[in-house]
Design a protein around this motif. Structure first.
Motif, PDB file in Angstrom:
ATOM      1  N   ARG A   1       0.835  -1.219   0.000  1.00 49.61           N
ATOM      2  CA  ARG A   1       0.000   0.000   0.000  1.00 49.61           C
ATOM      3  C   ARG A   1       0.863   1.260   0.000  1.00 49.61           C
ATOM      4  O   ARG A   1       0.483   2.299  -0.531  1.00 49.61           O
ATOM      5  CB  ARG A   1      -1.024  -0.018   1.131  1.00 49.61           C
ATOM      6  CG  ARG A   1      -0.516   0.050   2.591  1.00 49.61           C
ATOM      7  CD  ARG A   1      -0.141   1.449   2.978  1.00 49.61           C
ATOM      8  NE  ARG A   1      -0.365   1.776   4.360  1.00 49.61           N
ATOM      9  CZ  ARG A   1       0.427   2.562   5.073  1.00 49.61           C
ATOM     10  NH1 ARG A   1       1.564   3.039   4.568  1.00 49.61           N
ATOM     11  NH2 ARG A   1       0.121   2.849   6.308  1.00 49.61           N
TER      12      ARG A   1
ATOM     13  N   HIS B   1      13.988  -2.162   3.108  1.00 51.41           N
ATOM     14  CA  HIS B   1      12.912  -3.114   2.819  1.00 51.41           C
ATOM     15  C   HIS B   1      11.876  -2.531   1.848  1.00 51.41           C
ATOM     16  O   HIS B   1      11.499  -3.156   0.858  1.00 51.41           O
ATOM     17  CB  HIS B   1      12.244  -3.496   4.149  1.00 51.41           C
ATOM     18  CG  HIS B   1      11.102  -4.434   4.003  1.00 51.41           C
ATOM     19  ND1 HIS B   1      11.261  -5.741   3.616  1.00 51.41           N
ATOM     20  CD2 HIS B   1       9.765  -4.238   4.162  1.00 51.41           C
ATOM     21  CE1 HIS B   1      10.071  -6.324   3.565  1.00 51.41           C
ATOM     22  NE2 HIS B   1       9.153  -5.430   3.891  1.00 51.41           N
ATOM     23  N   GLN B   2      11.418  -1.296   2.139  1.00 52.35           N
ATOM     24  CA  GLN B   2      10.339  -0.712   1.321  1.00 52.35           C
ATOM     25  C   GLN B   2      10.809  -0.354  -0.086  1.00 52.35           C
ATOM     26  O   GLN B   2      10.002  -0.312  -1.013  1.00 52.35           O
ATOM     27  CB  GLN B   2       9.823   0.586   1.967  1.00 52.35           C
ATOM     28  CG  GLN B   2       9.328   0.461   3.383  1.00 52.35           C
ATOM     29  CD  GLN B   2       7.993  -0.267   3.462  1.00 52.35           C
ATOM     30  OE1 GLN B   2       7.215  -0.270   2.515  1.00 52.35           O
ATOM     31  NE2 GLN B   2       7.750  -0.899   4.583  1.00 52.35           N
TER      32      GLN B   2
ATOM     33  N   ASN C   1      22.215   5.599  -1.427  1.00 48.75           N
ATOM     34  CA  ASN C   1      21.779   5.179  -0.094  1.00 48.75           C
ATOM     35  C   ASN C   1      22.839   5.521   0.939  1.00 48.75           C
ATOM     36  O   ASN C   1      24.035   5.490   0.662  1.00 48.75           O
ATOM     37  CB  ASN C   1      21.479   3.674  -0.064  1.00 48.75           C
ATOM     38  CG  ASN C   1      20.706   3.302   1.190  1.00 48.75           C
ATOM     39  OD1 ASN C   1      19.781   4.001   1.584  1.00 48.75           O
ATOM     40  ND2 ASN C   1      21.101   2.216   1.853  1.00 48.75           N
TER      41      ASN C   1
ATOM     42  N   HIS D   1      23.659   3.822   3.469  1.00 48.62           N
ATOM     43  CA  HIS D   1      24.474   2.619   3.651  1.00 48.62           C
ATOM     44  C   HIS D   1      24.686   2.005   2.262  1.00 48.62           C
ATOM     45  O   HIS D   1      23.834   1.247   1.794  1.00 48.62           O
ATOM     46  CB  HIS D   1      23.775   1.600   4.559  1.00 48.62           C
ATOM     47  CG  HIS D   1      23.449   2.148   5.924  1.00 48.62           C
ATOM     48  ND1 HIS D   1      22.184   2.547   6.290  1.00 48.62           N
ATOM     49  CD2 HIS D   1      24.249   2.374   6.994  1.00 48.62           C
ATOM     50  CE1 HIS D   1      22.214   2.986   7.546  1.00 48.62           C
ATOM     51  NE2 HIS D   1      23.445   2.888   7.997  1.00 48.62           N
TER      52      HIS D   1
ATOM     53  N   MET E   1       8.499   9.499   0.773  1.00 49.45           N
ATOM     54  CA  MET E   1       7.732   8.441   1.432  1.00 49.45           C
ATOM     55  C   MET E   1       8.263   8.034   2.798  1.00 49.45           C
ATOM     56  O   MET E   1       7.593   7.328   3.547  1.00 49.45           O
ATOM     57  CB  MET E   1       7.714   7.192   0.529  1.00 49.45           C
ATOM     58  CG  MET E   1       7.169   7.424  -0.865  1.00 49.45           C
ATOM     59  SD  MET E   1       5.506   8.131  -0.891  1.00 49.45           S
ATOM     60  CE  MET E   1       4.554   6.833  -0.145  1.00 49.45           C
TER      61      MET E   1
ATOM     62  N   LYS F   1      11.405  13.064  11.690  1.00 48.37           N
ATOM     63  CA  LYS F   1      12.060  12.521  10.498  1.00 48.37           C
ATOM     64  C   LYS F   1      12.057  13.585   9.401  1.00 48.37           C
ATOM     65  O   LYS F   1      11.171  14.449   9.366  1.00 48.37           O
ATOM     66  CB  LYS F   1      11.317  11.280   9.987  1.00 48.37           C
ATOM     67  CG  LYS F   1      11.601  10.014  10.788  1.00 48.37           C
ATOM     68  CD  LYS F   1      11.032   8.830  10.052  1.00 48.37           C
ATOM     69  CE  LYS F   1      11.079   7.577  10.879  1.00 48.37           C
ATOM     70  NZ  LYS F   1      10.309   6.494  10.250  1.00 48.37           N
TER      71      LYS F   1
HETATM   72  P1  NAD Z   1      14.637  -0.116   6.490  1.00 46.14           P
HETATM   73  O1  NAD Z   1      15.104  -0.109   7.908  1.00 46.14           O
HETATM   74  O2  NAD Z   1      14.551  -1.412   5.771  1.00 46.14           O
HETATM   75  O3  NAD Z   1      15.561   0.875   5.622  1.00 46.14           O
HETATM   76  C1  NAD Z   1      15.937   2.134   6.118  1.00 46.14           C
HETATM   77  C2  NAD Z   1      16.530   2.965   5.015  1.00 46.14           C
HETATM   78  O4  NAD Z   1      16.907   4.237   5.552  1.00 46.14           O
HETATM   79  C3  NAD Z   1      17.786   2.365   4.413  1.00 46.14           C
HETATM   80  O5  NAD Z   1      17.873   2.765   3.058  1.00 46.14           O
HETATM   81  C4  NAD Z   1      18.892   3.019   5.240  1.00 46.14           C
HETATM   82  O6  NAD Z   1      20.143   3.010   4.598  1.00 46.14           O
HETATM   83  C5  NAD Z   1      18.317   4.409   5.357  1.00 46.14           C
HETATM   84  N1  NAD Z   1      18.865   5.155   6.485  1.00 46.14           N
HETATM   85  C6  NAD Z   1      19.017   4.729   7.762  1.00 46.14           C
HETATM   86  N2  NAD Z   1      19.541   5.717   8.525  1.00 46.14           N
HETATM   87  C7  NAD Z   1      19.709   6.776   7.693  1.00 46.14           C
HETATM   88  C8  NAD Z   1      20.207   8.090   7.882  1.00 46.14           C
HETATM   89  N3  NAD Z   1      20.631   8.510   9.069  1.00 46.14           N
HETATM   90  N4  NAD Z   1      20.222   8.915   6.808  1.00 46.14           N
HETATM   91  C9  NAD Z   1      19.788   8.501   5.596  1.00 46.14           C
HETATM   92  N5  NAD Z   1      19.292   7.273   5.371  1.00 46.14           N
HETATM   93  C10 NAD Z   1      19.269   6.426   6.400  1.00 46.14           C
HETATM   94  O7  NAD Z   1      13.235   0.634   6.510  1.00 46.14           O
HETATM   95  P2  NAD Z   1      12.044   0.531   5.466  1.00 46.14           P
HETATM   96  O8  NAD Z   1      11.067  -0.478   5.941  1.00 46.14           O
HETATM   97  O9  NAD Z   1      12.584   0.444   4.080  1.00 46.14           O
HETATM   98  O10 NAD Z   1      11.342   1.961   5.685  1.00 46.14           O
HETATM   99  C11 NAD Z   1      11.981   3.145   5.243  1.00 46.14           C
HETATM  100  C12 NAD Z   1      11.272   4.355   5.818  1.00 46.14           C
HETATM  101  O11 NAD Z   1       9.943   4.415   5.313  1.00 46.14           O
HETATM  102  C13 NAD Z   1      11.126   4.331   7.349  1.00 46.14           C
HETATM  103  O12 NAD Z   1      11.349   5.635   7.833  1.00 46.14           O
HETATM  104  C14 NAD Z   1       9.670   3.923   7.568  1.00 46.14           C
HETATM  105  O13 NAD Z   1       9.159   4.374   8.789  1.00 46.14           O
HETATM  106  C15 NAD Z   1       9.030   4.627   6.381  1.00 46.14           C
HETATM  107  N6  NAD Z   1       7.720   4.085   5.984  1.00 46.14           N
HETATM  108  C16 NAD Z   1       6.801   4.972   5.529  1.00 46.14           C
HETATM  109  C17 NAD Z   1       5.556   4.531   5.127  1.00 46.14           C
HETATM  110  C18 NAD Z   1       4.540   5.502   4.605  1.00 46.14           C
HETATM  111  O14 NAD Z   1       3.385   5.125   4.416  1.00 46.14           O
HETATM  112  N7  NAD Z   1       4.916   6.714   4.316  1.00 46.14           N
HETATM  113  C19 NAD Z   1       5.245   3.156   5.222  1.00 46.14           C
HETATM  114  C20 NAD Z   1       6.221   2.267   5.641  1.00 46.14           C
HETATM  115  C21 NAD Z   1       7.470   2.747   6.017  1.00 46.14           C
END
Ligand code: NAD
Length: 321
Positions: free
Chosen positions: A110, A137-138, A159, A161, A219, A226
């Motif tokens: 979604r 992951h997303q 990225n 990382h 997103m 954040k």
């Molecule tokens: P994840 O933990 O799998 O990945 C995190 C990502 O953020 C990675 O690319 C990592 O390298 C990067 N990251 C970590 N610390 C960082 C920093 N200090 N500066 C820059 N990049 C950094 O998480 P995910 O499941 O892929 O989710 C990513 C983000 O999306 C999260 O913030 C999560 O809360 C958000 N999210 C938003 C929605 C929405 O509806 N808007 C839905 C799900 C997740």
């Protein structure tokens, strides 16, 4: 009452189904037919977990429910996803529980559907280069859904990382899209569409790096504090969101609003574009921005579609309460 497991969700929920369900509910929200209830999110003082509820009612499709869950940061060490959620759907005529639906896979679909909807409605038709900021992951779900919206010819990515980028490169390869890791400045200089999906707490992209005509789907910012973008980008862009109330409090717009760069009325619900009430992009040089904060109604919409499909296919367990 139906039980729709994570495994069943993987079988029935497709990207087109998720897109259709989320687009319909964004339209209903903008018409005032569907609304989200206040979000509850609490640190529970155990396992460093954040736990909460997102709920709402869509009177147009008669979907009522709640997504319960949150973030358990130590799950990965147990072989589990850190984000855990379950959707509870209720019969709006009686209040009886009608389905329990696994929410983990659906959340990724979604969320990707939301940015894909924004790309479909707001990006330039001739967009060729997709820029990805984030490789967690997303991001893989985001890339797959975005790739279906325009005739992208290549992907550039950055990225925090860099060791995570090969996960995204593999998806691009599957989609037959050339993939290149670039600096953030290069990404801004090359991309026609940019998706940011990180857990950053400071700006990753600066206004001067963004070209006229770019569409940005922001997103990652879904919590107070954040941040992924220079707030000046929001001041320069035509800004859309899933829900204005969330955008200015927990979404990317929180910073531009707090700095006095934009006001609430600078932001349009994307449902207004879906419903044909707002024209969306009006020129090839306009910067459009979608602040995707993630609303409960998105979860309920996809969970309802999954429950309906699984019920019709006879692959959901039915139990009496
Ligand atoms: P994840 O933990 O799998 O990945 C995190 C990502 O953020 C990675 O690319 C990592 O390298 C990067 N990251 C970590 N610390 C960082 C920093 N200090 N500066 C820059 N990049 C950094 O998480 P995910 O499941 O892929 O989710 C990513 C983000 O999306 C999260 O913030 C999560 O809360 C958000 N999210 C938003 C929605 C929405 O509806 N808007 C839905 C799900 C997740």
């Amino acid at each position: 009452m139906l039980i729709v497991t994570e495994e069943t969700c993987r079988k029935v929920m497709t990207r087109p189904l998720a897109y259709e369900a989320v687009e319909a509910v964004f339209g209903a929200m903008a018409r005032g037919d569907a609304w989200n209830f206040p979000v509850v999110r609490e640190a529970i003082g155990h396992a460093d977990a954040l736990y909460g509820f997102k709920s709402g009612f869509d009177r147009a499709s008669l979907v009522l429910g709640v997504k319960a869950g949150g973030y358990w940061p130590h799950n990965a060490g147990k072989g589990l996803t850190n984000h855990q959620s379950t959707v509870f759907l209720f019969d709006p005529d009686t209040g009886q529980l009608s389905a329990l639906v696994g929410g983990n896979h659906l959340t990724a679909l979604r969320t990707a559907a939301a940015s894909a909807i924004s790309i479909n409605h707001l990006a330039r038709k001739d967009a060729k280069v997709l820029g990805m900021v984030g490789a967690g992951h997303q991001s893989q779900f985001q890339l797959r859904a975005a790739a279906e919206q325009r005739g992208f010819e290549r992907v550039v990515a950055w990225n925090y990382h860099p060791d995570m980028l090969p996960n995204l490169a593999r998806v691009a390869e599957e989609l037959d899209l050339p993939f290149e890791a670039v600096s953030r400045e290069e990404l801004g200089a090359q991309a026609d569409v940019i998706i940011t999906i990180t857990s950053a707490h400071e700006p990753l992209l600066m206004k001067d790096w963004i070209r006229p005509g770019t569409h940005i789907a922001c997103m990652g910012t879904d919590t107070k504090g954040k941040q992924e973008l220079d707030p000046e980008i929001l001041a320069a862009a035509t800004v859309f969101t899933d829900e204005v109330a969330q955008s200015i409090t927990i979404g990317e717009a929180q910073h531009a609003v707090a700095n006095g760069l934009i006001a609430k009325d600078h932001i349009t619900p994307i449902g207004a574009v879906i419903n044909g009430v707002h024209p969306g992009r009006t020129s090839p040089a306009e910067i459009t921005l979608f602040d995707g904060t993630g609303v409960g109604l998105q979860d309920l919409a996809v969970a309802s579609a999954a429950a309906r499909d699984a019920g019709e296919k006879g692959i959901a367990e039915e139990i009496m309460l």
